[in-house]
Scaffold this motif. Sequence first.
Motif, PDB file in Angstrom:
ATOM      1  N   LYS A  79       0.840  -1.199   0.000  1.00 25.54           N
ATOM      2  CA  LYS A  79       0.000   0.000   0.000  1.00 25.54           C
ATOM      3  C   LYS A  79       0.875   1.249   0.000  1.00 25.54           C
ATOM      4  O   LYS A  79       1.807   1.367   0.791  1.00 25.54           O
ATOM      5  CB  LYS A  79      -0.908   0.007   1.230  1.00 25.54           C
ATOM      6  CG  LYS A  79      -1.896  -1.162   1.270  1.00 25.54           C
ATOM      7  CD  LYS A  79      -2.772  -1.078   2.513  1.00 25.54           C
ATOM      8  CE  LYS A  79      -3.775  -2.230   2.550  1.00 25.54           C
ATOM      9  NZ  LYS A  79      -4.640  -2.157   3.765  1.00 25.54           N
ATOM     10  N   ALA A  80       0.540   2.177  -0.888  1.00 22.23           N
ATOM     11  CA  ALA A  80       1.330   3.403  -0.995  1.00 22.23           C
ATOM     12  C   ALA A  80       1.214   4.271   0.249  1.00 22.23           C
ATOM     13  O   ALA A  80       2.084   5.094   0.527  1.00 22.23           O
ATOM     14  CB  ALA A  80       0.902   4.199  -2.224  1.00 22.23           C
ATOM     15  N   PRO A 102       8.529   9.423  -3.886  1.00 26.83           N
ATOM     16  CA  PRO A 102       8.148   8.109  -3.363  1.00 26.83           C
ATOM     17  C   PRO A 102       8.236   7.052  -4.456  1.00 26.83           C
ATOM     18  O   PRO A 102       7.915   7.309  -5.623  1.00 26.83           O
ATOM     19  CB  PRO A 102       6.705   8.310  -2.892  1.00 26.83           C
ATOM     20  CG  PRO A 102       6.563   9.789  -2.710  1.00 26.83           C
ATOM     21  CD  PRO A 102       7.452  10.421  -3.742  1.00 26.83           C
ATOM     22  N   VAL A 103       8.661   5.869  -4.073  1.00 28.78           N
ATOM     23  CA  VAL A 103       8.778   4.793  -5.053  1.00 28.78           C
ATOM     24  C   VAL A 103       7.425   4.462  -5.664  1.00 28.78           C
ATOM     25  O   VAL A 103       7.330   4.043  -6.833  1.00 28.78           O
ATOM     26  CB  VAL A 103       9.410   3.544  -4.391  1.00 28.78           C
ATOM     27  CG1 VAL A 103       8.462   2.888  -3.413  1.00 28.78           C
ATOM     28  CG2 VAL A 103       9.854   2.547  -5.453  1.00 28.78           C
ATOM     29  N   TYR A 104       6.351   4.703  -4.918  1.00 34.86           N
ATOM     30  CA  TYR A 104       5.018   4.387  -5.426  1.00 34.86           C
ATOM     31  C   TYR A 104       4.617   5.307  -6.576  1.00 34.86           C
ATOM     32  O   TYR A 104       3.831   4.924  -7.439  1.00 34.86           O
ATOM     33  CB  TYR A 104       3.998   4.465  -4.286  1.00 34.86           C
ATOM     34  CG  TYR A 104       4.314   3.482  -3.175  1.00 34.86           C
ATOM     35  CD1 TYR A 104       3.982   2.137  -3.301  1.00 34.86           C
ATOM     36  CD2 TYR A 104       4.961   3.901  -2.023  1.00 34.86           C
ATOM     37  CE1 TYR A 104       4.284   1.229  -2.302  1.00 34.86           C
ATOM     38  CE2 TYR A 104       5.269   3.007  -1.013  1.00 34.86           C
ATOM     39  CZ  TYR A 104       4.938   1.663  -1.152  1.00 34.86           C
ATOM     40  OH  TYR A 104       5.247   0.769  -0.158  1.00 34.86           O
ATOM     41  N   ASP A 105       5.152   6.530  -6.613  1.00 31.26           N
ATOM     42  CA  ASP A 105       4.897   7.412  -7.750  1.00 31.26           C
ATOM     43  C   ASP A 105       5.486   6.826  -9.034  1.00 31.26           C
ATOM     44  O   ASP A 105       4.880   6.900 -10.112  1.00 31.26           O
ATOM     45  CB  ASP A 105       5.487   8.801  -7.491  1.00 31.26           C
ATOM     46  CG  ASP A 105       4.694   9.579  -6.447  1.00 31.26           C
ATOM     47  OD1 ASP A 105       3.654   9.056  -5.983  1.00 31.26           O
ATOM     48  OD2 ASP A 105       5.109  10.693  -6.080  1.00 31.26           O
ATOM     49  N   LEU A 106       6.694   6.250  -8.917  1.00 33.59           N
ATOM     50  CA  LEU A 106       7.309   5.622 -10.084  1.00 33.59           C
ATOM     51  C   LEU A 106       6.500   4.412 -10.548  1.00 33.59           C
ATOM     52  O   LEU A 106       6.318   4.195 -11.752  1.00 33.59           O
ATOM     53  CB  LEU A 106       8.736   5.181  -9.753  1.00 33.59           C
ATOM     54  CG  LEU A 106       9.816   6.265  -9.686  1.00 33.59           C
ATOM     55  CD1 LEU A 106      11.144   5.638  -9.283  1.00 33.59           C
ATOM     56  CD2 LEU A 106       9.960   6.960 -11.030  1.00 33.59           C
ATOM     57  N   ALA A 138      13.104   1.736  -2.445  1.00 35.91           N
ATOM     58  CA  ALA A 138      13.072   0.746  -3.525  1.00 35.91           C
ATOM     59  C   ALA A 138      12.220  -0.439  -3.117  1.00 35.91           C
ATOM     60  O   ALA A 138      12.082  -0.760  -1.933  1.00 35.91           O
ATOM     61  CB  ALA A 138      14.489   0.282  -3.875  1.00 35.91           C
ATOM     62  N   LEU A 139      11.650  -1.084  -4.099  1.00 30.17           N
ATOM     63  CA  LEU A 139      10.894  -2.322  -3.905  1.00 30.17           C
ATOM     64  C   LEU A 139      11.353  -3.338  -4.951  1.00 30.17           C
ATOM     65  O   LEU A 139      11.585  -2.981  -6.110  1.00 30.17           O
ATOM     66  CB  LEU A 139       9.391  -2.098  -4.080  1.00 30.17           C
ATOM     67  CG  LEU A 139       8.626  -1.335  -2.993  1.00 30.17           C
ATOM     68  CD1 LEU A 139       7.192  -1.135  -3.440  1.00 30.17           C
ATOM     69  CD2 LEU A 139       8.678  -2.085  -1.672  1.00 30.17           C
ATOM     70  N   ARG A 140      11.496  -4.577  -4.528  1.00 23.72           N
ATOM     71  CA  ARG A 140      11.717  -5.671  -5.477  1.00 23.72           C
ATOM     72  C   ARG A 140      10.607  -6.686  -5.253  1.00 23.72           C
ATOM     73  O   ARG A 140      10.401  -7.140  -4.130  1.00 23.72           O
ATOM     74  CB  ARG A 140      13.090  -6.318  -5.257  1.00 23.72           C
ATOM     75  CG  ARG A 140      13.397  -7.452  -6.234  1.00 23.72           C
ATOM     76  CD  ARG A 140      14.889  -7.813  -6.206  1.00 23.72           C
ATOM     77  NE  ARG A 140      15.295  -8.283  -4.909  1.00 23.72           N
ATOM     78  CZ  ARG A 140      15.224  -9.554  -4.505  1.00 23.72           C
ATOM     79  NH1 ARG A 140      14.728 -10.474  -5.323  1.00 23.72           N
ATOM     80  NH2 ARG A 140      15.633  -9.903  -3.305  1.00 23.72           N
ATOM     81  N   ALA A 173      -1.194  -5.728 -13.643  1.00 27.77           N
ATOM     82  CA  ALA A 173      -0.876  -6.221 -12.302  1.00 27.77           C
ATOM     83  C   ALA A 173      -0.810  -5.055 -11.338  1.00 27.77           C
ATOM     84  O   ALA A 173      -0.398  -3.953 -11.701  1.00 27.77           O
ATOM     85  CB  ALA A 173       0.460  -6.962 -12.313  1.00 27.77           C
ATOM     86  N   THR A 174      -1.250  -5.264 -10.130  1.00 30.02           N
ATOM     87  CA  THR A 174      -1.148  -4.253  -9.086  1.00 30.02           C
ATOM     88  C   THR A 174      -0.347  -4.834  -7.941  1.00 30.02           C
ATOM     89  O   THR A 174      -0.118  -6.039  -7.853  1.00 30.02           O
ATOM     90  CB  THR A 174      -2.537  -3.838  -8.586  1.00 30.02           C
ATOM     91  OG1 THR A 174      -3.145  -4.968  -7.936  1.00 30.02           O
ATOM     92  CG2 THR A 174      -3.413  -3.362  -9.722  1.00 30.02           C
ATOM     93  N   LEU A 175       0.111  -3.965  -7.042  1.00 36.99           N
ATOM     94  CA  LEU A 175       0.900  -4.439  -5.919  1.00 36.99           C
ATOM     95  C   LEU A 175       0.119  -5.373  -5.008  1.00 36.99           C
ATOM     96  O   LEU A 175       0.706  -6.147  -4.262  1.00 36.99           O
ATOM     97  CB  LEU A 175       1.414  -3.240  -5.106  1.00 36.99           C
ATOM     98  CG  LEU A 175       2.559  -2.444  -5.733  1.00 36.99           C
ATOM     99  CD1 LEU A 175       2.944  -1.285  -4.834  1.00 36.99           C
ATOM    100  CD2 LEU A 175       3.764  -3.336  -5.982  1.00 36.99           C
ATOM    101  N   SER A 176      -1.199  -5.305  -5.076  1.00 38.32           N
ATOM    102  CA  SER A 176      -1.996  -6.156  -4.200  1.00 38.32           C
ATOM    103  C   SER A 176      -1.819  -7.636  -4.506  1.00 38.32           C
ATOM    104  O   SER A 176      -2.037  -8.480  -3.641  1.00 38.32           O
ATOM    105  CB  SER A 176      -3.478  -5.784  -4.300  1.00 38.32           C
ATOM    106  OG  SER A 176      -3.954  -5.990  -5.615  1.00 38.32           O
TER     107      SER A 176
END
Length: 393
Positions: free
Chosen positions: A277-278, A320-324, A297-299, A334-337
């Motif tokens: 969640k952002a 924020p990484v979520y903006d990218l 960062a997120l992997r 696909a979504t992060l969920s």
Amino acid sequence: MVSEVSVPMQYNAKTVLRLIPNETLARLFAPYSAFADFDWDAGSKGSTDRIFDRWQTMEKNDVRAVGRVLRQVHCLATPRGTRALIEAGRDQGLDLAEKLAALGNAHERALACYLDHPGVFSAARILDHIEGLRRTSWEKRNGFPKQDLAAPDTTMAQLGPRIGDYYRARDGRGAPCKVEHQKRSNGNHWFFAYPADYEDEVLGYDESGELGRRPWSKAFEVVFIYDGAAGTIDLYAQGGQVVRDELTGIFTEIAFGEARESEPWKPAPYNLDLFKKADVELPTKPEHHITSVRVKALRFDVHGADSGTITVDTGRSQKPVYDLIRAHLAEQTATLSNVTIREVSLQVVFESPGKRKRTVTFEITPTHCNLDDSDEADILRGYLKEWTIEVAG
């Protein structure tokens, strides 16, 4: 341990000489007669070439010895290397933070430490190297006795032969195996095992300058970090779960008199689902003087017909990484969920009154967090529990 990606530029002897002040280099070359009449106060123009040329007139063994030092200095000439020097100093009862911070750059800091505190320099090289080991081969395990080790020297002496025997029986390699031990300033016991790998031949020059092949047994590494206060072991070993299970059994049998091959061996988990969640909330307390906490960062793994792993890193940007992710990933696909997060990089800024701003960047995987043992890291380790990232064992 510390966490930033901090890889030094390609080693070049003249570049290293150029980055270090002459007064510090003068101390390095002082023991060598070739520099007895060298004018260190001459103008800076051409100074590096003059130093390099004079260095090359020394005896061959001395030329190589200085070269080894400069390469070691270069490897520690990173933000991570500087922090390794500070950590190693603390382990030996020295507070080098202000002294090193006052120097001009990381190369000067590393060489000054080599000259003034060679024991600290040597220990820092180990810490820096361990920090660079593959994160996927680290695993945190809990459920061990919450006590200090009664006889770490005995544990060290017995661990080497046992690990060597284990790998020899399993893989036909492993002996000899030397083990080194350090007790850190936070009370943790670090054991570094170096089993011998398969023998190979390397092409190189001998002392007389002859080119040839010679047998060489490279060492690989196994690391145990025992935290007696928490009853946990951080283990580094390549080879998968079975290898880590069996190596932990060897360690606990030697250290505690029994092999613990049971439920408490499961890794202490870190819950990374929070970062799907952002608007993830990571609150801090005013007394810790933290001015920002951000997901750098997120992997994560995406699933389905086009499965794979994606890494999103903001780099030097403060966005924020979520903006990218929103800008560049197709949410209709696909979504992060519905991804599996494999690694999160957090960046935290401390701005305490009267102190220099300190930025701490570190990574968390489902089984490992590479925070070091600095004061700021201790604070952040507490927040990992408050933020419910670290799940109680």
